[in-house]
Design a protein around this motif. Structure first.
Motif, PDB file in Angstrom:
ATOM      1  N   ILE A  44     -33.580 -20.405  58.970  1.00 56.26           N
ATOM      2  CA  ILE A  44     -34.476 -19.268  59.245  1.00 56.26           C
ATOM      3  C   ILE A  44     -35.903 -19.794  59.187  1.00 56.26           C
ATOM      4  O   ILE A  44     -36.388 -20.203  58.130  1.00 56.26           O
ATOM      5  CB  ILE A  44     -34.247 -18.125  58.235  1.00 56.26           C
ATOM      6  CG1 ILE A  44     -32.813 -17.589  58.396  1.00 56.26           C
ATOM      7  CG2 ILE A  44     -35.273 -17.017  58.438  1.00 56.26           C
ATOM      8  CD1 ILE A  44     -32.450 -16.452  57.468  1.00 56.26           C
ATOM      9  N   MET A  45     -36.540 -19.821  60.341  1.00 55.88           N
ATOM     10  CA  MET A  45     -37.904 -20.351  60.432  1.00 55.88           C
ATOM     11  C   MET A  45     -38.901 -19.392  59.793  1.00 55.88           C
ATOM     12  O   MET A  45     -39.869 -19.792  59.173  1.00 55.88           O
ATOM     13  CB  MET A  45     -38.321 -20.488  61.906  1.00 55.88           C
ATOM     14  CG  MET A  45     -37.481 -21.362  62.753  1.00 55.88           C
ATOM     15  SD  MET A  45     -37.916 -23.046  62.476  1.00 55.88           S
ATOM     16  CE  MET A  45     -39.568 -23.135  63.149  1.00 55.88           C
ATOM     17  N   TYR A  46     -38.660 -18.126  60.051  1.00 51.89           N
ATOM     18  CA  TYR A  46     -39.618 -17.108  59.646  1.00 51.89           C
ATOM     19  C   TYR A  46     -38.891 -15.788  59.533  1.00 51.89           C
ATOM     20  O   TYR A  46     -38.001 -15.488  60.349  1.00 51.89           O
ATOM     21  CB  TYR A  46     -40.715 -16.998  60.717  1.00 51.89           C
ATOM     22  CG  TYR A  46     -41.581 -15.783  60.563  1.00 51.89           C
ATOM     23  CD1 TYR A  46     -42.627 -15.777  59.648  1.00 51.89           C
ATOM     24  CD2 TYR A  46     -41.356 -14.637  61.315  1.00 51.89           C
ATOM     25  CE1 TYR A  46     -43.419 -14.656  59.486  1.00 51.89           C
ATOM     26  CE2 TYR A  46     -42.149 -13.512  61.160  1.00 51.89           C
ATOM     27  CZ  TYR A  46     -43.178 -13.532  60.239  1.00 51.89           C
ATOM     28  OH  TYR A  46     -43.955 -12.418  60.077  1.00 51.89           O
ATOM     29  N   ARG A  55     -38.195  -8.925  61.328  1.00 49.64           N
ATOM     30  CA  ARG A  55     -38.513  -9.773  62.477  1.00 49.64           C
ATOM     31  C   ARG A  55     -38.133 -11.175  62.031  1.00 49.64           C
ATOM     32  O   ARG A  55     -38.557 -11.624  60.956  1.00 49.64           O
ATOM     33  CB  ARG A  55     -39.998  -9.692  62.809  1.00 49.64           C
ATOM     34  CG  ARG A  55     -40.354 -10.528  63.992  1.00 49.64           C
ATOM     35  CD  ARG A  55     -41.758 -10.274  64.481  1.00 49.64           C
ATOM     36  NE  ARG A  55     -42.062 -11.242  65.514  1.00 49.64           N
ATOM     37  CZ  ARG A  55     -43.156 -11.971  65.544  1.00 49.64           C
ATOM     38  NH1 ARG A  55     -44.070 -11.838  64.634  1.00 49.64           N
ATOM     39  NH2 ARG A  55     -43.334 -12.844  66.518  1.00 49.64           N
ATOM     40  N   ARG A  57     -36.922 -15.394  63.090  1.00 49.36           N
ATOM     41  CA  ARG A  57     -36.747 -16.494  64.049  1.00 49.36           C
ATOM     42  C   ARG A  57     -35.785 -17.507  63.444  1.00 49.36           C
ATOM     43  O   ARG A  57     -35.989 -17.969  62.321  1.00 49.36           O
ATOM     44  CB  ARG A  57     -38.077 -17.162  64.374  1.00 49.36           C
ATOM     45  CG  ARG A  57     -37.933 -18.291  65.407  1.00 49.36           C
ATOM     46  CD  ARG A  57     -39.225 -18.539  66.170  1.00 49.36           C
ATOM     47  NE  ARG A  57     -40.286 -19.025  65.318  1.00 49.36           N
ATOM     48  CZ  ARG A  57     -40.839 -20.233  65.421  1.00 49.36           C
ATOM     49  NH1 ARG A  57     -40.421 -21.065  66.346  1.00 49.36           N
ATOM     50  NH2 ARG A  57     -41.821 -20.594  64.625  1.00 49.36           N
TER      51      ARG A  57
ATOM     52  N   TYR B 513     -44.108 -25.199  59.133  1.00 47.31           N
ATOM     53  CA  TYR B 513     -42.662 -25.282  58.899  1.00 47.31           C
ATOM     54  C   TYR B 513     -42.342 -26.713  58.482  1.00 47.31           C
ATOM     55  O   TYR B 513     -42.627 -27.657  59.225  1.00 47.31           O
ATOM     56  CB  TYR B 513     -41.928 -24.916  60.195  1.00 47.31           C
ATOM     57  CG  TYR B 513     -40.436 -25.138  60.174  1.00 47.31           C
ATOM     58  CD1 TYR B 513     -39.607 -24.329  59.414  1.00 47.31           C
ATOM     59  CD2 TYR B 513     -39.854 -26.153  60.927  1.00 47.31           C
ATOM     60  CE1 TYR B 513     -38.236 -24.530  59.400  1.00 47.31           C
ATOM     61  CE2 TYR B 513     -38.481 -26.358  60.929  1.00 47.31           C
ATOM     62  CZ  TYR B 513     -37.683 -25.545  60.158  1.00 47.31           C
ATOM     63  OH  TYR B 513     -36.330 -25.745  60.155  1.00 47.31           O
ATOM     64  N   ARG B 515     -39.208 -27.799  57.179  1.00 44.89           N
ATOM     65  CA  ARG B 515     -37.796 -28.104  56.934  1.00 44.89           C
ATOM     66  C   ARG B 515     -37.115 -28.815  58.095  1.00 44.89           C
ATOM     67  O   ARG B 515     -35.899 -28.990  58.086  1.00 44.89           O
ATOM     68  CB  ARG B 515     -37.049 -26.809  56.600  1.00 44.89           C
ATOM     69  CG  ARG B 515     -37.574 -26.134  55.333  1.00 44.89           C
ATOM     70  CD  ARG B 515     -36.800 -24.893  54.957  1.00 44.89           C
ATOM     71  NE  ARG B 515     -36.883 -23.836  55.931  1.00 44.89           N
ATOM     72  CZ  ARG B 515     -37.909 -23.012  56.079  1.00 44.89           C
ATOM     73  NH1 ARG B 515     -38.966 -23.133  55.311  1.00 44.89           N
ATOM     74  NH2 ARG B 515     -37.905 -22.078  57.009  1.00 44.89           N
TER      75      ARG B 515
END
Lengths: 78, 601
Positions: A44-46, A55, A57, B513, B515
């Motif tokens: 899960i990026m975000y 919401r 991504r 990000y 990861r």
């Protein structure tokens, strides 16, 4: 013929909005979505829960640096 | 021969697109008639049937029910016999060639079509949209600057600091300096017989990890050789595919060049990303090495892939990168972290790179290298940059720990003066970031403009030098949310353009990000955002408030104070150890790699 997945340069992201009652439930559905789409291990990026849903991504790496990039194994890129 | 064209804004409101196209067709000598918007299909067909037109150009934004409306319109034209004498063309943002054909039109033009394509179609000319190449020239960032120190006191202080440093270093050498000399001989050697004794000398100055990798092909975990087949396939990718409709990011020549990091670990992935980014208008790349490379004496040789962050800076990897890029694309190689600084610059120069990244203060305060070692190595590296006519870019370090901006900028300026004295072309790279010291002290509580602007304004008041904010811009302001991340980049890029800087380093929307590796779509995200932002800001400006002037004055005063303190020490290395350019309270610690390795010649 190659699969479309094999032609992805590096990663596939899925952006969507999942209706849920809290962030944990949203996260569970997000991970379940990855499984239902046969993506295997996803990240899960975000995610942001706003009271109605999340919401979110998701990312699945098809190739990571140093892998054998199947799409390059061609005499010509067509 | 001029064509007769009926232009139909088949839309209740929007007719700007067809007006622009009509204007261009008129300029080409064609006879056009423009109808008013929102006529019924029947009314348009009646006009088309009564006149003699070669083309009926229809513009329409699609919406619910519009496809059916357009299909009916085409049927009506058929019935009225218009199709026998006129070609019918549709244009609009969502139109694709497939959709146009499905609706019964002879041709369709969509969002990515150009006016030239429309005109060419009307005139029956072929227009090539393949294999266009980038069609741009290589830019020179540094040549128009004379490095005059407008702030005379700062100029005098830097003169003294660098004089003392050069004198201190005169009789000193290090394994890094010596290896660079041997490496130059290895590269010049004509055959294996000449190379063998040189390699033995080289290995005598290397750590075992490097010797085992180079001589026995036993590499550290995650490192492997790139096969001949992979190189062959990459070559096909690079030479058989070409950028279609390459983008220019800058809306005017005053806007800065855009650089991106490369350092996925794998040179093949880096190059594939780079080729796509070139098409989207990126002007250059910074090759970033793995952090472990910094800790070892010596560099690995060969085309090597690495499964983690950072691409190995071997001669072969740098050369592969450079040869794969368009000749107009600039490449800089990070050299200042670790024990191989002079050798990295040498390899970069020999492999055809355009710039090298060196900051001997940052490298020894934020990146782990012993200050004495990096001072000796850094001086040699700058000499090599001058020899290969590679400008060197000097990144700031105030994003690390809590080093205040004035100490970081003072360090940058020391490198500038050193570069000038050694005949090189330095480039200042102040950070556009929400750094820890700034957060703690509230300098950006009102906006993100004033303090970033003050850094640039202060440097411009001090010295006439190229300025390239980084690294990357928007550092610490980006989140994992990609729209926010792209926006943050575009705002900072617009600020940089407003301040007339020469270049910027931009991140991807994956910046926050941590990861997984950066993916190509996230790279495109920020480029697209900045391209739009540059169009938006054009020749206008983001305007700092009066606070920026106060910050500028404060920065210049504090840079001066910092340099006075540095100059009060016997030499720069002593000043770094004493914390003049970042101390323990700031969270900055002198590095230890290479401690005790500097020798008297």
């Amino acid at each position: 013929m190659d699969t479309a997945f094999e032609r992805i340069m590096d990663a596939i992201d899925i952006e969507t909005y999942i209706v849920c009652s809290d962030a944990n439930e949203g996260k569970k559905y997000a991970m379940q979505l990855g499984r239902e789409m046969n993506l295997g291990e996803i990240d899960i990026m975000y995610q942001e829960f706003d009271g109605y849903g999340i919401r979110v991504r998701l990312r699945k790496y098809i190739y990571k640096p140093g892998n054998n990039y199947t799409y390059l194994n061609k005499e010509k890129i067509s | 021969m001029p064509k007769r064209i009926l232009c139909v804004p088949f839309d209740p409101v929007h007719d700007v697109g067809i007006k622009i196209i009509r204007s261009e067709l008129d300029k080409h000598g064609h006879n056009t008639v423009l109808l008013s918007p929102d006529l019924t299909p029947e009314a348009v067909v009646k006009i088309a049937a009564e006149g003699e037109y070669d083309f009926i150009l229809v513009s329409r934004t699609l919406g619910y029910g519009v496809a059916e409306l357009l299909a009916r319109f085409v049927d009506l034209l058929d019935v009225a016999g218009v199709r026998e004498k006129s070609k019918v063309v549709i244009g609009g943002k969502p139109i694709t060639p497939e959709l146009a054909a499905e609706l019964g039109f002879d041709k369709g033009f969509g969002e990515h079509s150009t006016i030239d394509e429309v005109v060419a179609y009307i005139e029956g000319r072929e227009i090539s949209v393949t294999a266009t190449g980038l069609n741009r020239t290589k830019k020179d960032i540094a040549s128009k600057y004379d490095y005059e120190f407008k702030n005379k006191e700062i100029g005098r202080l830097l003169d003294s600091i660098t004089d003392k440093l050069l004198k201190w270093a005169e009789d000193k050498t290090s394994p890094g300096v010596e290896r660079a000399k041997i490496q130059a001989e290895i590269l010049a050697a004509g055959n294996d017989q000449q190379r063998k004794p040189l390699l033995d000398k080289y290995y005598a100055l290397c750590d075992d990890v490097i010797i085992n990798g180079n001589s026995k092909k036993v590499f550290t975990k995650g490192v492997r050789e790139v096969s001949e087949k992979e190189l062959h396939n990459l070559n096909n990718f690079v030479h058989d595919s070409h950028p279609i409709n390459p983008v220019k990011i800058q809306y005017n020549d005053g806007q800065p060049l855009l650089f991106k990091f490369l350092g996925s670990g794998c040179p093949l992935m880096d190059i594939m990303h780079a080729k796509v980014c070139e098409r989207y208008g990126i002007d250059g790349f910074l090759l970033i090495n793995p952090s472990w490379e910094a800790r070892y004496e010596g560099l690995l040789q060969g085309c090597l892939a690495h499964e983690n962050d950072g691409t190995i800076t071997s001669f072969e990897n740098i050369r592969l990168m450079k040869q794969s890029l368009d000749p107009s694309t600039l490449l800089t190689v990070r050299a200042h972290r670790g024990l191989n600084t002079p050798e990295t610059v040498l390899l970069a120069g020999e492999a055809g790179a355009n710039l090298a990244k060196i900051n001997l203060v940052y490298g020894s305060l934020g990146a782990g290298t012993d200050p004495v070692r990096l001072a000796v190595d850094g001086i040699e590296a700058i000499r090599l940059a001058a020899k290969y006519k590679m400008p060197f870019d000097i990144p700031g370090n105030d994003e690390l720990s809590g080093v205040p901006a004035w100490k970081s900028l003072a360090g940058l300026l020391i490198n500038v003066m050193l570069g000038v004295k050694l005949g090189a072309q330095p480039i200042l790279k102040p950070l556009f970031c929400y750094g820890p010291h700034i957060v703690i002290n509230g300098m950006m509580s009102q906006n993100f403009i004033d303090y970033n602007a003050a850094k640039i304004l202060a440097l411009k008041e001090i010295v006439n030098s190229p300025i390239w904010p980084g690294e990357p811009i928007a550092f610490m302001t980006q989140s994992e949310e990609r729209v926010q991340s792209a926006n943050a980049n575009s705002y900072h890029a617009s600020l940089a353009a407003s301040l007339n800087v020469d270049a910027i380093t931009v991140a991807s929307t994956d910046e926050a990000y941590s990861r997984g590796p950066i993916c190509i779509t996230s790279r495109i995200d920020t480029i697209r955002a900045i391209t739009d932002a540059f169009r938006f800001v054009g020749n206008a400006k983001f305007e700092p408030t009066t606070q920026a002037g106060l910050f500028t004055e404060e920065l210049i005063n504090k840079i001066t104070g910092t340099l006075r303190e540095v100059n009060s020490k016997p030499d720069l290395t002593e000043a770094i150890y004493k914390g003049c350019l970042g101390n323990k309270e700031d969270g900055a610690y002198p590095g230890t790699f290479g401690n005790g390795t500097v020798k008297t010649k």
